[in-house]
Scaffold this motif. Structure first.
Motif, mmCIF file in Angstrom:
data_model
loop_
_atom_site.group_PDB
_atom_site.id
_atom_site.type_symbol
_atom_site.label_atom_id
_atom_site.label_comp_id
_atom_site.label_asym_id
_atom_site.label_seq_id
_atom_site.Cartn_x
_atom_site.Cartn_y
_atom_site.Cartn_z
ATOM 1 N N ASP A 1 2.066 5.660 15.248
ATOM 2 C CA ASP A 1 1.415 4.377 14.977
ATOM 3 C C ASP A 1 0.228 4.604 14.047
ATOM 4 O O ASP A 1 -0.508 5.587 14.184
ATOM 5 C CB ASP A 1 0.914 3.728 16.268
ATOM 6 C CG ASP A 1 2.031 3.314 17.203
ATOM 7 O OD1 ASP A 1 3.201 3.304 16.759
ATOM 8 O OD2 ASP A 1 1.736 3.009 18.369
ATOM 9 N N ARG A 2 0.051 3.702 13.116
ATOM 10 C CA ARG A 2 -1.117 3.723 12.240
ATOM 11 C C ARG A 2 -1.772 2.352 12.342
ATOM 12 O O ARG A 2 -1.320 1.382 11.724
ATOM 13 C CB ARG A 2 -0.735 4.058 10.801
ATOM 14 C CG ARG A 2 -0.079 5.438 10.664
ATOM 15 C CD ARG A 2 0.074 5.864 9.213
ATOM 16 N NE ARG A 2 -1.200 5.954 8.532
ATOM 17 C CZ ARG A 2 -2.055 6.984 8.632
ATOM 18 N NH1 ARG A 2 -1.764 8.011 9.441
ATOM 19 N NH2 ARG A 2 -3.184 6.989 7.957
ATOM 20 N N CYS A 3 -2.804 2.288 13.181
ATOM 21 C CA CYS A 3 -3.436 1.016 13.505
ATOM 22 C C CYS A 3 -4.937 1.127 13.252
ATOM 23 O O CYS A 3 -5.527 2.173 13.519
ATOM 24 C CB CYS A 3 -3.201 0.645 14.967
ATOM 25 S SG CYS A 3 -1.462 0.637 15.470
ATOM 26 N N GLY A 4 -5.534 0.062 12.761
ATOM 27 C CA GLY A 4 -6.962 0.160 12.533
ATOM 28 C C GLY A 4 -7.535 -0.983 11.747
ATOM 29 O O GLY A 4 -7.065 -2.123 11.810
ATOM 30 N N PHE A 5 -8.543 -0.650 10.935
ATOM 31 C CA PHE A 5 -9.400 -1.640 10.297
ATOM 32 C C PHE A 5 -9.753 -1.158 8.896
ATOM 33 O O PHE A 5 -9.822 0.050 8.646
ATOM 34 C CB PHE A 5 -10.675 -1.816 11.129
ATOM 35 C CG PHE A 5 -11.650 -2.815 10.600
ATOM 36 C CD1 PHE A 5 -11.260 -4.108 10.294
ATOM 37 C CD2 PHE A 5 -12.985 -2.464 10.407
ATOM 38 C CE1 PHE A 5 -12.177 -5.038 9.815
ATOM 39 C CE2 PHE A 5 -13.907 -3.379 9.940
ATOM 40 C CZ PHE A 5 -13.501 -4.674 9.637
ATOM 41 N N GLY A 6 -9.957 -2.101 7.981
ATOM 42 C CA GLY A 6 -10.354 -1.702 6.644
ATOM 43 C C GLY A 6 -10.446 -2.885 5.711
ATOM 44 O O GLY A 6 -10.820 -3.994 6.118
ATOM 45 N N THR A 7 -10.091 -2.645 4.444
ATOM 46 C CA THR A 7 -10.117 -3.690 3.432
ATOM 47 C C THR A 7 -8.712 -3.885 2.876
ATOM 48 O O THR A 7 -7.845 -3.030 3.021
ATOM 49 C CB THR A 7 -11.065 -3.326 2.285
ATOM 50 O OG1 THR A 7 -10.576 -2.151 1.613
ATOM 51 C CG2 THR A 7 -12.472 -3.086 2.792
ATOM 52 N N PHE A 8 -8.529 -5.038 2.203
ATOM 53 C CA PHE A 8 -7.225 -5.346 1.640
ATOM 54 C C PHE A 8 -7.434 -6.030 0.303
ATOM 55 O O PHE A 8 -8.187 -7.001 0.189
ATOM 56 C CB PHE A 8 -6.443 -6.265 2.586
ATOM 57 C CG PHE A 8 -4.957 -6.231 2.366
ATOM 58 C CD1 PHE A 8 -4.206 -5.134 2.745
ATOM 59 C CD2 PHE A 8 -4.308 -7.298 1.770
ATOM 60 C CE1 PHE A 8 -2.834 -5.091 2.532
ATOM 61 C CE2 PHE A 8 -2.941 -7.275 1.558
ATOM 62 C CZ PHE A 8 -2.209 -6.164 1.941
ATOM 63 N N GLY A 9 -6.780 -5.502 -0.741
ATOM 64 C CA GLY A 9 -6.919 -6.087 -2.063
ATOM 65 C C GLY A 9 -6.353 -5.165 -3.112
ATOM 66 O O GLY A 9 -5.369 -4.454 -2.863
ATOM 67 N N GLN A 10 -6.956 -5.152 -4.283
ATOM 68 C CA GLN A 10 -6.503 -4.201 -5.293
ATOM 69 C C GLN A 10 -6.646 -2.779 -4.755
ATOM 70 O O GLN A 10 -5.796 -1.922 -4.985
ATOM 71 C CB GLN A 10 -7.309 -4.357 -6.583
ATOM 72 C CG GLN A 10 -6.794 -3.451 -7.694
ATOM 73 C CD GLN A 10 -7.603 -3.562 -8.963
ATOM 74 O OE1 GLN A 10 -8.563 -4.328 -9.045
ATOM 75 N NE2 GLN A 10 -7.236 -2.788 -9.971
ATOM 76 N N TYR A 11 -7.751 -2.533 -4.032
ATOM 77 C CA TYR A 11 -7.910 -1.308 -3.258
ATOM 78 C C TYR A 11 -7.896 -1.679 -1.778
ATOM 79 O O TYR A 11 -8.601 -2.587 -1.361
ATOM 80 C CB TYR A 11 -9.223 -0.596 -3.590
ATOM 81 C CG TYR A 11 -9.261 0.022 -4.961
ATOM 82 C CD1 TYR A 11 -8.687 1.271 -5.195
ATOM 83 C CD2 TYR A 11 -9.857 -0.648 -6.024
ATOM 84 C CE1 TYR A 11 -8.719 1.837 -6.465
ATOM 85 C CE2 TYR A 11 -9.891 -0.085 -7.291
ATOM 86 C CZ TYR A 11 -9.320 1.156 -7.506
ATOM 87 O OH TYR A 11 -9.350 1.720 -8.760
ATOM 88 N N SER A 12 -7.081 -0.972 -1.010
ATOM 89 C CA SER A 12 -7.014 -1.199 0.439
ATOM 90 C C SER A 12 -7.421 0.080 1.132
ATOM 91 O O SER A 12 -6.672 1.058 1.174
ATOM 92 C CB SER A 12 -5.589 -1.613 0.842
ATOM 93 O OG SER A 12 -5.208 -2.814 0.190
ATOM 94 N N ALA A 13 -8.647 0.071 1.658
ATOM 95 C CA ALA A 13 -9.174 1.235 2.371
ATOM 96 C C ALA A 13 -8.850 1.092 3.842
ATOM 97 O O ALA A 13 -8.981 0.002 4.421
ATOM 98 C CB ALA A 13 -10.675 1.355 2.155
#
Length: 521
Positions: free
Chosen positions: A395-407
């Motif tokens: 599983d790869r679950c978590g939090f970050g950003t989404f857009g041209q760059y998705s961290a």
């Protein structure tokens, strides 16, 4: 600015944060200065392609959502400065499996540049889903439910206009052509009864029509030079005369005017603003020789950074952001990256938590059920509290950003069942998404975990940190970029994102206790 008020406002924010008050009390950006004035932008976030109307003493603002679901967001205000989210119009996107993230994705497609009008007790909204015919949605309540008529053609950036006698029209133009066509609709707004070319402006799109004192005013965005024009005529079919208005150097492009209850007018316009996306500015407008002039007589032809509020006496407000997931329905601030798989998420299996079950995907960009909300500037921090008890290996679950760059700050498990944290960065390029993964997985004890993404839209950089007790924080990974582009990414500013996916079928899940948005990077 009243600096005494500003000091106490900032102090109250800091106290709320440290006291653990829900972050709805913490203003990341407050346009209303509390002294009868406001500053631009009115919302320091990505609210592109604005169209704003007034119904009685209420203002409604419709904005683009592309492939995010639910689609087409409508905001509400009493004073044009303090806004809250009223509704979304379209519950799911249809026509292609790509909106289900099958057979490829549909980022940068979907729904954009809608126009909103009200007549005879009914709200009408015109929008052209990419690759489909124009739809006229209608509802007596701004909160819906909405139904729609589908027309027999696609009108790019449809500008809906309803004249005093109830006659309805759509103005449409595509910048590669620049010819503005006026479609005439029947009384039910369900059929096109005529089409006529009425004007030409090189590069024009995003048409909007208003009426004042017997004159029709046609506003058009000119994307090649990020400008706005206004044309006027005594008859909708012309002849029209045109003037240049403003551009991104002096305030923005793609917008129009809205009337005030006292008979005055205010202007709204969007402005390309880097990684945060396209933000909306508001401007006083005065009239000279029958033409609208943005700004004030003392500073004409320019959207002011700071000005007097158009309507005074209403309290501070802003769109919701933080969420403790205590309600049985998602807050209006949340949207899915495409149509969700409703079997893979729940707010009721564990009341007070959002449960995300992994969807099958090789990487975040192709993972369904990524839950997003707008990043906010100039600097903001999103913090999520997680229960990782049931995250399984793979599983790869978590939090970050989404857009041209998705961290991504990702929770997984190693061979021994130990929970680990790692970072990754996906860049969407014209050749396809590319992901760089931090090879170092950091073990984390226990099942309660706090993840934090701090975004600085002044430097277009973000950072991750984590905590195992909610008090002491450790940085992880390197600073990551924030960016906006229309050829790649989502065609939106960087968003906060909650995700959970696995390359294979998994019976695991992630429980999310809360999301909290606070000011500062």
């Amino acid at each position: 600015m009243n600096y005494g008020q500003e000091f106490w406002r900032v102090s109250a924010i800091a106290l709320a944060i440290f006291a653990g008050v829900p972050a709805t009390a913490a203003q990341v950006w407050q346009s209303d200065q509390g002294d009868g004035s406001y500053r631009n932008p009115v919302l320091y976030a990505d609210y592109p392609d604005p169209d704003i109307i007034r119904v009685g003493s209420d203002f409604y603002f419709v904005t683009t959502t592309f492939a995010d679901v639910p689609g087409i967001t409508i905001l509400h205000s009493k004073d044009l400065i303090n806004w809250t989210i009223a509704s979304h119009v379209v519950p799911r996107l249809d026509d292609t499996k790509r909106y289900d993230l099958k057979n490829g994705g549909a980022y940068r497609k979907g729904l954009f540049a809608a126009s909103l009008r009200h007549h005879g007790g009914m709200f009408y909204l015109a929008v052209t889903p990419v690759g489909q015919n124009t739809r006229i949605y209608y509802s007596r309540d701004i909160r819906g439910p909405w139904r729609y008529h589908e027309l027999d053609r696609a009108a790019f950036d449809p500008g809906l206009f309803i004249d005093d006698d109830g006659s309805a029209y759509i103005a449409t133009s595509y910048n590669a052509d620049g010819t503005i066509t006026l479609l005439t609709l029947d009384k039910t707004l369900s059929h096109v009864t005529g089409a006529r070319k009425i004007h030409y402006i090189k590069g024009a799109e995003g048409s909007k029509i208003i009426k004042r004192k017997g004159w029709y005013y046609l506003f058009n965005a000119i994307p090649p030079r990020l400008g706005l024009t206004v044309s006027r005529a005594r008859n909708l079919f012309g002849p029209w005369e045109t003037r240049n208005e403003i551009d991104d150097r002096t305030g923005g492009h793609q917008g129009a005017l809205v009337d005030l209850p006292n008979g005055g007018w205010f202007g709204f316009v969007m402005r390309d603003s880097g990684a945060i996306g396209r933000m909306t500015n508001m401007s006083p407008v005065f009239w000279r020789d029958g033409w609208p002039i943005w700004g004030t007589p003392d500073a004409p032809n320019r959207v002011p950074d700071h000005a007097e509020k158009p309507i005074k006496g209403f309290p501070l407000a802003q769109p919701a952001a933080s969420d403790d997931f205590s309600r049985p329905r998602l807050g209006l601030q949340w949207q899915w990256n495409h149509n969700p798989d409703d079997s893979r998420w729940s707010l009721t299996e564990r009341p007070g938590f959002l449960r995300l079950r992994p969807t099958v995907a090789n990487q975040l960009w192709t993972a369904r059920n990524t839950l997003v909300q707008k990043g906010q500037g100039p600097r903001s921090t999103g913090t999520v509290k997680l229960d990782t008890s049931h995250v399984e290996r793979g599983d790869r679950c978590g939090f970050g950003t989404f857009g041209q760059y998705s961290a991504q700050l990702t929770v997984s498990r190693d061979r021994d069942g130990q929970a680990t944290l790692s970072t990754a960065l996906t860049e969407d390029t014209e050749a396809g998404p590319k992901t760089n993964v931090d090879a170092t997985a950091r073990p984390v004890p226990g099942n309660n975990l706090w993840l934090r993404a701090s975004l600085d839209f002044k430097t277009d950089r973000g950072r991750f940190s984590y905590s195992t007790d909610g008090q002491r924080w450790t940085r992880i990974g390197t600073p990551f970029p924030l960016a906006f582009a229309w050829r790649t990414g989502t065609f939106q500013g960087e968003q906060f994102a909650l995700f959970c996916y696995n390359r294979s079928q998994s019976s695991g899940y992630l429980d999310i206790d809360s999301f909290t948005l606070t000011p500062g990077g």
